[in-house]
Scaffold this motif. Structure first.
Motif, mmCIF file in Angstrom:
data_model
loop_
_atom_site.group_PDB
_atom_site.id
_atom_site.type_symbol
_atom_site.label_atom_id
_atom_site.label_comp_id
_atom_site.label_asym_id
_atom_site.label_seq_id
_atom_site.Cartn_x
_atom_site.Cartn_y
_atom_site.Cartn_z
ATOM 1 N N LYS A 1 0.880 -1.174 0.000
ATOM 2 C CA LYS A 1 0.000 0.000 0.000
ATOM 3 C C LYS A 1 0.916 1.221 0.000
ATOM 4 O O LYS A 1 1.940 1.247 0.703
ATOM 5 C CB LYS A 1 -0.905 0.019 1.227
ATOM 6 N N ASN A 2 0.517 2.218 -0.769
ATOM 7 C CA ASN A 2 1.383 3.374 -0.951
ATOM 8 C C ASN A 2 0.717 4.665 -0.514
ATOM 9 O O ASN A 2 -0.426 4.664 -0.054
ATOM 10 C CB ASN A 2 1.814 3.444 -2.418
ATOM 11 N N ILE A 3 1.439 5.759 -0.673
ATOM 12 C CA ILE A 3 0.892 7.060 -0.290
ATOM 13 C C ILE A 3 0.712 7.895 -1.555
ATOM 14 O O ILE A 3 1.625 7.994 -2.379
ATOM 15 C CB ILE A 3 1.830 7.793 0.683
ATOM 16 N N GLY A 4 -0.463 8.470 -1.669
ATOM 17 C CA GLY A 4 -0.739 9.357 -2.802
ATOM 18 C C GLY A 4 -0.946 10.779 -2.311
ATOM 19 O O GLY A 4 -1.477 11.001 -1.221
ATOM 20 N N LEU A 5 -0.501 11.731 -3.120
ATOM 21 C CA LEU A 5 -0.733 13.149 -2.837
ATOM 22 C C LEU A 5 -1.749 13.629 -3.878
ATOM 23 O O LEU A 5 -1.507 13.503 -5.079
ATOM 24 C CB LEU A 5 0.579 13.929 -2.942
ATOM 25 N N TYR A 6 -2.868 14.142 -3.417
ATOM 26 C CA TYR A 6 -4.026 14.355 -4.293
ATOM 27 C C TYR A 6 -4.161 15.818 -4.737
ATOM 28 O O TYR A 6 -3.854 16.742 -3.965
ATOM 29 C CB TYR A 6 -5.282 13.838 -3.604
ATOM 30 N N THR A 7 -4.649 15.974 -5.953
ATOM 31 C CA THR A 7 -4.686 17.307 -6.556
ATOM 32 C C THR A 7 -5.677 18.253 -5.886
ATOM 33 O O THR A 7 -5.591 19.464 -6.063
ATOM 34 C CB THR A 7 -5.056 17.216 -8.057
ATOM 35 N N ALA A 8 -6.612 17.707 -5.127
ATOM 36 C CA ALA A 8 -7.561 18.580 -4.426
ATOM 37 C C ALA A 8 -6.884 19.333 -3.285
ATOM 38 O O ALA A 8 -7.462 20.265 -2.720
ATOM 39 C CB ALA A 8 -8.717 17.746 -3.879
ATOM 40 N N CYS A 9 -5.663 18.953 -2.965
ATOM 41 C CA CYS A 9 -4.930 19.565 -1.848
ATOM 42 C C CYS A 9 -4.443 20.967 -2.223
ATOM 43 O O CYS A 9 -3.811 21.160 -3.262
ATOM 44 C CB CYS A 9 -3.735 18.681 -1.513
ATOM 45 N N GLU A 10 -4.745 21.923 -1.376
ATOM 46 C CA GLU A 10 -4.295 23.294 -1.636
ATOM 47 C C GLU A 10 -2.854 23.513 -1.183
ATOM 48 O O GLU A 10 -2.075 24.185 -1.838
ATOM 49 C CB GLU A 10 -5.214 24.286 -0.920
ATOM 50 N N ASN A 11 -2.507 22.931 -0.030
ATOM 51 C CA ASN A 11 -1.177 23.164 0.545
ATOM 52 C C ASN A 11 -0.251 21.989 0.228
ATOM 53 O O ASN A 11 0.131 21.214 1.111
ATOM 54 C CB ASN A 11 -1.300 23.400 2.045
#
Lengths: 320, 433
Positions: free
Chosen positions: B317-327
């Motif tokens: 299982k991995n970690i994703g950084l999502y585009t909905a994130c502002e910061n």
């Protein structure tokens, strides 16, 4: 002082001429109907239907003609018009074709069985004097119990070493019911029939309340037995309810999803219990192809409408 | 009027059939950007909902928040749903995904990327270096076809064969050195376990039709047999070779002889002593640890590959950084903090799952010497195969599962023909962009 309303306009009012007044009312009534308040009361439901059913219906048809996929807001994605590609893909997919055959088998078992059992049981329940409430509740409980919970009981009953096979002994199918290509779909049809029976019994019970007692008395006077009375009085008298039960059972049956998903581990064995809605879920949600899923949905709706039309034509459905 | 009412009622009822397919969202509003210009400030994260990971997540958040008062983390368990992939997919479409999700399944990453839901970690100045320095060569499996990293390889659960020592002893088998290295040994052992009455079934993987079930029967053995070949390479299915067919015949024999069950088990067959073996990752140690007298060996191969050379499926299982994130700049820093040597050590200690780091046993020698049960898994973590990072990944696995279900589990039709048909279809699916 008593005021008598003569119906005449107050003195000094510029009353419209008798010739013009009805004409203006006809114009308003033409738009709002005879009871404009009814429109007010029906607006919330109308809005609900438009937002929850009509819009998704139109949107799904639109999706089915595009290479559509769900995307993040603002994402620069291309969803080109693909014409009938999704339909071609769906109709040439053996899994989809098989799912439609599966649901046909399901409906052929489920709908007649539902009508027969619910009518017979409702008739019997209508005549029961003792423990009537208990019996009605007993039939209704499976309907209001979550499928997930009831499925657990059926898995216990119909597994290889379950209670049913223990009772049947050498007559039990091999492989057992839910992993048997022949028995998987009929098993689901029996399960759904049993689970939903309470609802349809209620419909029939309501219909039976409206059958005039005189008809039964006349039948008894003529010397008709219970079976003859059931056939000649009860069955024709509840015909509108039967039409409703057939229609509802067909529509809910065509939407079959939970039972094959839970009872047979996602449409097994080997796709023998996969339903069109289960395939829609796989293609649209799991595999990210809403265009294909929507095409399956359009075909399913058209087929259901066709079946409903045929039922209406041959079973009846017009007001008598 | 009556006719119109009936038509309207029919259309209304029919419309209900569409609601599953028509849950789209609009794409009018703007999402977050990518890279370190994404801004700084508070962020939200989701982590898995199993007890051990929740505990790890909470301490990680507390540690970060204590040191970063201006960039706080608000954390919650991933919302319940049919699967976490569906929940994440829906959140991406709705535009309300959190900044980071600690449990992103690699199989879903190509779809999330296509949805425009994931930020490329390669867009950060130190993105590529960080991923590769932490994970080494294994990181390459997580690179997207376009050459970027849209996921940070986080933790793996390399699957091995768990066996019940008591059942093996009852069957007259050596519980300390069970004969499970080759297919022939495994089959002979399975027959002994069942015929002796020591176990109802030798092994009981789920025979159900979900797309991911081949990760726990076919794929680990295929990885072991081929020395680490993925299901799809260079856009084409690989499994119709002798290795893939050998694995299929091995499982077919288990099913045909009743050594594995064609029925789904409601619960955990290994924990309930209904099966003498299971294919599981190290997460299960804490589950079985006190209830079952278990041992673990690598998955078998036709020739009996030595343990130190055996590959398996990673179940990562991995970690994703999502585009909905502002910061996103803060999110990137949090991601690095949460996968630092210290936090990875805590993850190992608190969950028993293997951080995808280079030289894991060498990095945490104290842990592995104190927990010898995990040592084999730590070593195995260096030789794992991931699900291929290809378009239509879920459809690819569903295609294989359908063929596997038909010919291997239920024994209908010819195995080679069935797998070849699946491979042809997968070639088409994996080749689409």
């Amino acid at each position: 002082m008593t005021v008598v309303d003569t119906g005449a306009p107050p003195a000094g009012d510029a009353a419209p001429s008798p010739a013009r007044r009805p004409a203006r009312r006809r114009g308003i009534l033409g738009v709002l109907g005879k009871n404009p308040a009814g429109l007010l009361f029906s607006t919330p439901y109308l809005a609900f239907v438009l937002v929850v059913f009509a819009f998704p219906l139109g949107f799904a048809v639109w999706i089915s003609f595009h290479d559509y996929f769900f995307a993040a807001p603002g994402a620069d994605v291309d969803r080109p018009f693909v014409g009938l590609d999704n339909y071609t893909s769906v109709l040439s997919d053996p899994d989809v074709r098989r799912s439609f055959v599966n649901i046909g088998i399901f409906l052929l078992i489920n709908v007649p069985l539902t009508v027969l059992l619910s009518l017979v049981l409702a008739t019997l329940l209508n005549q029961v004097v003792r423990a009537r409430t208990f019996l009605r509740v007993a039939f209704y409980v499976p309907y209001v119990t979550a499928s997930v919970a009831v499925v657990g009981v059926w898995l216990f009953l119909f597994s290889g070493n379950g209670l049913v096979n223990e009772v049947l002994g050498p007559l039990a199918p091999d492989p057992p019911w839910l992993i048997n290509s022949f028995w998987a779909m009929p098993s689901i049809a029996f399960f759904v029939t049993w689970k939903q029976l309470g609802f349809y019994i209620l419909l029939y019970l309501a219909a039976l309340q409206n059958v005039p007692r005189e008809l039964y008395e006349a039948a008894a006077t003529d010397g008709a037995g219970r079976l003859r009375t059931f056939r000649s009085v009860t069955v024709p008298a509840v015909r509108p309810a039967t039409v409703l039960v057939v229609l509802l059972a067909t529509i809910t049956g065509a939407n079959l999803f939970t039972e094959p998903y839970l009872l047979t581990g996602g449409g097994g064995p080997n796709g023998a219990s996969a339903s069109p809605v289960l395939i829609m879920y796989q293609r649209g949600i799991e595999q990210g192809s809403p265009g294909v899923a929507a095409a399956i949905g359009v075909i399913l709706v058209l087929l259901v409408l066709l079946v409903a039309w045929l039922q209406r034509r041959f079973v009846g459905g017009g007001e008598s | 009027m009556q006719r119109r009412t009936r038509v309207a009622a029919a259309l209304t009822a029919a419309a209900g059939l569409f609601t599953v397919a028509a849950c789209g969202g609009d794409d009018e509003t703007s999402g977050g950007g990518g890279g370190e210009d994404g801004g700084r400030g508070d962020i939200t994260i989701w982590y898995s909902n199993n007890e051990a990971e929740v505990a790890w997540g909470q301490q990680m958040v507390e540690a970060w928040n204590a040191e970063n008062p201006d960039e706080q983390i608000e954390a919650q368990e991933i919302p319940a749903g049919a699967s976490s992939e569906e929940v994440i997919g829906a959140a991406i479409t709705a535009g309300n995904a959190p900044c980071l999700i600690f449990n992103t399944a690699p199989v879903a990453v190509p779809d999330f990327e296509r949805q425009g839901g994931l930020v490329s970690l390669s867009s950060f100045d130190d993105g590529e270096n960080y991923v590769e320095e932490r994970s080494g060569d294994i990181a390459e499996q997580y690179r997207s076809p376009g050459g970027e990293y849209f996921q940070l390889p986080w933790k793996s659960n390399p699957v091995m064969i768990f066996y019940n020592k008591d059942m093996f002893a009852a069957a007259g088998l050596d519980p300390e050195n069970p004969p499970l290295g080759t297919y022939d040994e495994f089959l002979a052992t399975a027959r002994t376990l069942v015929s002796s009455g020591a176990a109802p079934k030798a092994i009981w993987p789920a025979p159900t039709s979900e797309f991911f079930q081949n990760w726990f029967d076919f794929y680990p053995l295929y990885a072991a047999e081929t020395g680490g070949t993925a299901l799809v390479e260079d856009g084409a299915a690989t499994f119709t070779d002798d290795a893939g067919l050998g694995v299929a015949e091995f499982w077919k024999t288990l099913y045909d002889e009743g050594l594995a069950s064609r029925e789904a088990y409601q619960g955990d067959s290994f924990a309930d002593a209904q099966a003498a073996m299971a294919i599981v990752g190290p997460w299960a140690i804490s589950v079985y640890g006190e209830n079952v007298n278990w041992g673990a060996v690598p998955v078998p191969t036709s020739a009996g590959t030595p343990a130190e050379e055996t590959y398996t499926f990673s179940d990562a299982k991995n970690i994703g950084l999502y585009t909905a994130c502002e910061n996103q700049a803060t999110a990137w820093d949090v991601l690095k903090f949460a996968t630092s040597e210290e936090q990875d050590g805590l993850l190992l200690e608190m969950t028993g799952q293997m951080p995808v780091r280079q030289d894991l046993p060498g990095t945490y020698p104290d842990y592995f010497s104190a927990n010898p049960a995990y040592e084999a898994f730590g070593d195995q973590a260096a030789r794992t195969v991931e699900v291929p990072n290809v378009p239509n990944a879920v459809a690819v696995w569903q295609t294989l599962r359908d063929a596997w279900s038909q010919s291997v589990i239920f024994g209908e039709g010819d195995v080679e023909e069935s797998l070849q048909g699946a491979a042809d279809e997968i070639d088409g699916l994996a080749g689409q962009s």
